[in-house]
Design a protein around this motif. Structure first.
Motif, PDB file in Angstrom:
ATOM      1  N   PRO A 284       3.259  14.652  27.606  1.00  0.00           N
ATOM      2  CA  PRO A 284       2.666  13.033  28.027  1.00  0.00           C
ATOM      3  C   PRO A 284       3.806  12.594  29.077  1.00  0.00           C
ATOM      4  O   PRO A 284       5.202  13.070  28.983  1.00  0.00           O
ATOM      5  N   SER A 285       3.357  11.362  29.687  1.00  0.00           N
ATOM      6  CA  SER A 285       4.400  10.691  30.377  1.00  0.00           C
ATOM      7  C   SER A 285       4.478   9.349  30.067  1.00  0.00           C
ATOM      8  O   SER A 285       5.213   8.582  31.007  1.00  0.00           O
ATOM      9  N   LEU A 295       1.242  15.592  20.895  1.00  0.00           N
ATOM     10  CA  LEU A 295       2.602  14.997  21.197  1.00  0.00           C
ATOM     11  C   LEU A 295       2.415  13.455  21.289  1.00  0.00           C
ATOM     12  O   LEU A 295       3.310  12.758  21.607  1.00  0.00           O
ATOM     13  N   ARG A 296       1.270  12.700  20.963  1.00  0.00           N
ATOM     14  CA  ARG A 296       1.135  11.392  21.063  1.00  0.00           C
ATOM     15  C   ARG A 296       2.116  10.627  19.971  1.00  0.00           C
ATOM     16  O   ARG A 296       1.947   9.399  20.145  1.00  0.00           O
ATOM     17  N   ASP A 297       2.386  11.013  18.992  1.00  0.00           N
ATOM     18  CA  ASP A 297       3.228  10.211  17.924  1.00  0.00           C
ATOM     19  C   ASP A 297       4.527  10.120  18.394  1.00  0.00           C
ATOM     20  O   ASP A 297       5.476   9.643  17.500  1.00  0.00           O
ATOM     21  N   GLN A 298       5.041  10.297  19.672  1.00  0.00           N
ATOM     22  CA  GLN A 298       6.455  10.171  19.991  1.00  0.00           C
ATOM     23  C   GLN A 298       6.221   9.344  21.214  1.00  0.00           C
ATOM     24  O   GLN A 298       5.251   9.591  22.356  1.00  0.00           O
ATOM     25  N   ASP A 299       7.301   8.421  21.955  1.00  0.00           N
ATOM     26  CA  ASP A 299       7.075   8.034  23.117  1.00  0.00           C
ATOM     27  C   ASP A 299       7.745   8.953  24.003  1.00  0.00           C
ATOM     28  O   ASP A 299       8.706   9.594  24.076  1.00  0.00           O
ATOM     29  N   TRP A 300       6.954   8.682  25.357  1.00  0.00           N
ATOM     30  CA  TRP A 300       7.413   9.774  26.301  1.00  0.00           C
ATOM     31  C   TRP A 300       7.666   9.058  27.637  1.00  0.00           C
ATOM     32  O   TRP A 300       7.029   7.651  27.615  1.00  0.00           O
ATOM     33  N   SER A 301       7.915   9.355  28.552  1.00  0.00           N
ATOM     34  CA  SER A 301       8.211   8.753  29.783  1.00  0.00           C
ATOM     35  C   SER A 301       8.150   9.788  31.005  1.00  0.00           C
ATOM     36  O   SER A 301       8.026  10.701  30.810  1.00  0.00           O
ATOM     37  N   GLU A 302       8.028   9.550  32.285  1.00  0.00           N
ATOM     38  CA  GLU A 302       7.845  10.500  33.306  1.00  0.00           C
ATOM     39  C   GLU A 302       9.254  11.382  33.510  1.00  0.00           C
ATOM     40  O   GLU A 302       9.004  12.482  33.764  1.00  0.00           O
ATOM     41  N   ASN A 411      20.223  22.770  27.626  1.00  0.00           N
ATOM     42  CA  ASN A 411      20.405  22.417  26.435  1.00  0.00           C
ATOM     43  C   ASN A 411      19.228  22.008  25.652  1.00  0.00           C
ATOM     44  O   ASN A 411      18.483  21.190  25.869  1.00  0.00           O
ATOM     45  N   GLY A 412      18.887  23.070  24.506  1.00  0.00           N
ATOM     46  CA  GLY A 412      17.688  22.821  23.814  1.00  0.00           C
ATOM     47  C   GLY A 412      17.682  22.502  22.523  1.00  0.00           C
ATOM     48  O   GLY A 412      17.089  22.653  21.665  1.00  0.00           O
ATOM     49  N   GLU A 413      18.814  21.799  21.974  1.00  0.00           N
ATOM     50  CA  GLU A 413      19.054  21.161  20.850  1.00  0.00           C
ATOM     51  C   GLU A 413      18.048  20.310  20.061  1.00  0.00           C
ATOM     52  O   GLU A 413      18.177  20.264  18.948  1.00  0.00           O
ATOM     53  N   ALA A 414      17.386  19.545  21.173  1.00  0.00           N
ATOM     54  CA  ALA A 414      16.513  18.576  20.561  1.00  0.00           C
ATOM     55  C   ALA A 414      15.273  18.376  21.745  1.00  0.00           C
ATOM     56  O   ALA A 414      15.518  18.729  22.928  1.00  0.00           O
ATOM     57  N   ARG A 415      14.277  17.557  21.445  1.00  0.00           N
ATOM     58  CA  ARG A 415      13.276  17.260  22.453  1.00  0.00           C
ATOM     59  C   ARG A 415      14.145  16.564  23.739  1.00  0.00           C
ATOM     60  O   ARG A 415      14.980  15.591  23.390  1.00  0.00           O
ATOM     61  N   PRO A 416      13.598  16.563  24.726  1.00  0.00           N
ATOM     62  CA  PRO A 416      14.238  15.861  25.911  1.00  0.00           C
ATOM     63  C   PRO A 416      14.408  14.501  25.804  1.00  0.00           C
ATOM     64  O   PRO A 416      13.239  13.792  25.094  1.00  0.00           O
ATOM     65  N   ALA A 417      15.450  13.861  26.233  1.00  0.00           N
ATOM     66  CA  ALA A 417      15.879  12.445  25.816  1.00  0.00           C
ATOM     67  C   ALA A 417      15.710  11.563  27.122  1.00  0.00           C
ATOM     68  O   ALA A 417      16.075  12.236  28.272  1.00  0.00           O
ATOM     69  N   GLU A 418      15.327  10.295  27.084  1.00  0.00           N
ATOM     70  CA  GLU A 418      15.562   9.460  28.250  1.00  0.00           C
ATOM     71  C   GLU A 418      16.968   9.545  28.824  1.00  0.00           C
ATOM     72  O   GLU A 418      17.210   9.392  30.144  1.00  0.00           O
ATOM     73  N   GLU A 419      17.943   9.357  27.924  1.00  0.00           N
ATOM     74  CA  GLU A 419      19.200   9.387  28.460  1.00  0.00           C
ATOM     75  C   GLU A 419      19.805  10.532  27.691  1.00  0.00           C
ATOM     76  O   GLU A 419      19.807  10.730  26.445  1.00  0.00           O
TER      77      GLU A 419
END
Length: 483
Positions: A284-285, A295-302, A411-419
């Motif tokens: 999602p974005s 994946l709607r249980d987490q906050d996402w951005s573009e 780097n794939g250690e975690a889900r993609p982060a905003e920062e």
């Protein structure tokens, strides 16, 4: 086609076919672009290619839910060719085609299938869902049951016969059903019987069609998959599966591969000729309060959507798995289906009436991948780069024409982060480079790698302290990329 330039936080976007104001604005002051050292010189911007300019590739884009009018093909079709994917997944929509028993209306598909092909994008069509005008006909929605009554199964056969006969010269591949494991009453054996029935009918009309199973929602239900293939084996029908599709959404896309590999080994134990394809995946974005779906249980951005999509695409590609990126346009689900609201996994943001507002960052990111990784690029699975960070994934490719090489890194250690602060990583690899450059696949920006950070010894290159972020970047031969 209008071509414009837009600078966002120091990064240059070359735009094709949409206005400057339409380009997605990064939602973080960091922009998600590389925290590139000050002495790194930007030397250009990747040029993207239209699908017509790409001879062949493994990439597909999702065009799902037209069968329920949750998206509008006429609104997004002008973005299809410039995106660069060579295939599009469509849903055949039995219930939309047959609203009166025995009467078929294919006008809506006639307006889509030839048009997509004319844009250089080959349609593959999923045969689904049920049709409630028949008793025991199943439901015309996600997670609905397959048809079961004798009357409904005969009507299903008639519709399959009609749609395949109509489009057999335009649709080379047919997928049979979508996410059958979402319905808790379905069994692998039952779906196997339904698949064989349908596949044999398709083949009787279009002998050279490629058949796609199974559209699994999960990548962990191996018992379901085993029961399915056991049924095909009993029916002497294992040759009716050319491609195996699965979905399996995960917050960290890199975490899916151990289970995917188990599924591959299981399927190949029955039929090693089956080609694997990620049949539907994307992020999602928007924040969780806005989106619906996986994946709607987490906050996402573009920004995090673009990062996630890049990791799924190139994680698949590096393992020899084709990809259908979900999806081209935001999806507006309505009451009566599995869910209600807007699924914001589209590469294109929509207005409430399903027209297109603008491309998102993920649209541009996908263009970069579709442009670079076509059939002229070959994986080198036996070439394993050495990396100083154990959480960094790396794959090596070479161009089949010329000597250009590509190395993907993230780097794939975690889900993609905003920062995310890129981790300095040293990479050693045996490849052919003359003038390697560094490419950011979100922005498409190309940089020189400082000479002090490159060392060549024989046929081995060492790149020291490269800034590797939580999404794919490239080391590429400068002469092998267009900018």
């Amino acid at each position: 086609m209008r071509i414009g330039l837009l600078v966002i936080a120091g990064f240059l976007f070359v735009q094709h076919g949409f206005a400057q104001s339409d380009v997605a604005q990064p939602q973080s002051s960091r922009t998600g672009a590389l925290a590139t050292p000050a002495d790194w010189k930007a030397v250009g911007q990747l040029k993207t290619r239209d699908a017509k300019a790409i001879k062949s590739s493994t990439w597909s884009i999702g065009g799902e839910t037209l069968d329920r009018d949750y998206t509008d093909y006429q609104s997004y079709k002008t973005y299809l060719g410039p995106l660069g994917a060579k295939r599009i997944r469509l849903q055949g929509g039995w219930s939309k085609c047959e609203k009166v028993k025995g009467v078929y209306d294919f006008a809506w598909l006639d307006a889509v299938i030839p048009d997509a092909a004319s844009r250089g994008v080959a349609p593959w069509v999923e045969l689904s869902y049920g049709n409630p005008i028949y008793e025991g006909g199943g439901e015309a929605k996600l997670a609905g049951h397959i048809p079961t009554s004798p009357e409904a199964l005969t009507a299903w056969d008639n519709w399959v016969r009609a749609i395949v006969s109509r489009y057999k010269n335009q649709v080379p591949e047919w997928e049979i059903w979508n996410e059958p494991d979402l319905n808790p009453t379905h069994t692998g054996t039952e779906i196997g019987q339904f698949y064989v029935r349908t596949a044999r009918l398709v083949k009787s009309i279009q002998p050279h069609a490629r058949l796609i199973a199974l559209g699994m929602a999960s990548v962990t239900k191996l018992d379901f998959v085993k029961d399915f293939y056991d049924e095909l084996k009993r029916e002497n029908a294992l040759d009716l599966v050319d491609i195996m599709t699965y979905h399996g959404y995960a917050h960290n896309p890199d975490s899916s591969y151990p289970n995917i590999e188990k599924m591959r080994q299981l399927v190949w134990s029955y039929s090693p000729r089956v080609v694997f394809m990620q049949g539907e995946n994307g992020a999602p974005s928007t924040p969780k309060a806005v989106t619906i779906g996986a994946l709607r249980d987490q906050d996402w951005s573009e920004l995090t959507q673009a990062k996630w999509d890049l990791r799924r695409m190139l994680g698949d590609h590096g393992r020899g798995i084709s990809t259908n990126l979900f999806t081209i346009s935001d999806i507006h689900y309505t009451a009566g289906d599995h869910m209600v609201g807007v699924n914001t996994k589209g590469l294109l943001q929509t207005n409430p009436d399903k027209t297109i507002k603008r491309p998102k960052l993920a649209y541009k990111a996908a263009q970069h991948v579709f442009t670079l990784f076509d059939d002229q690029v070959e994986r080198l699975p036996s070439t394993k780069p050495a990396v100083s960070q154990e959480t960094v994934t790396a794959f090596v490719y070479r161009q089949t024409k010329g000597n250009g090489s590509l190395v993907t890194l993230w780097n794939g250690e975690a889900r993609p982060a905003e920062e995310y602060m890129p981790k300095p990583t040293t990479v050693t690899v045996k490849v052919q480079f003359t003038q390697p450059v560094f490419v950011d696949l979100v922005t498409g920006k190309i940089y020189e790698i400082p000479k002090k950070q490159c060392q060549k010894s024989g046929d081995e290159w060492t790149f020291r302290e490269l800034p590797v972020p939580d999404y794919p970047v490239l080391i590429a031969e400068k002469s092998s990329i267009s900018f």
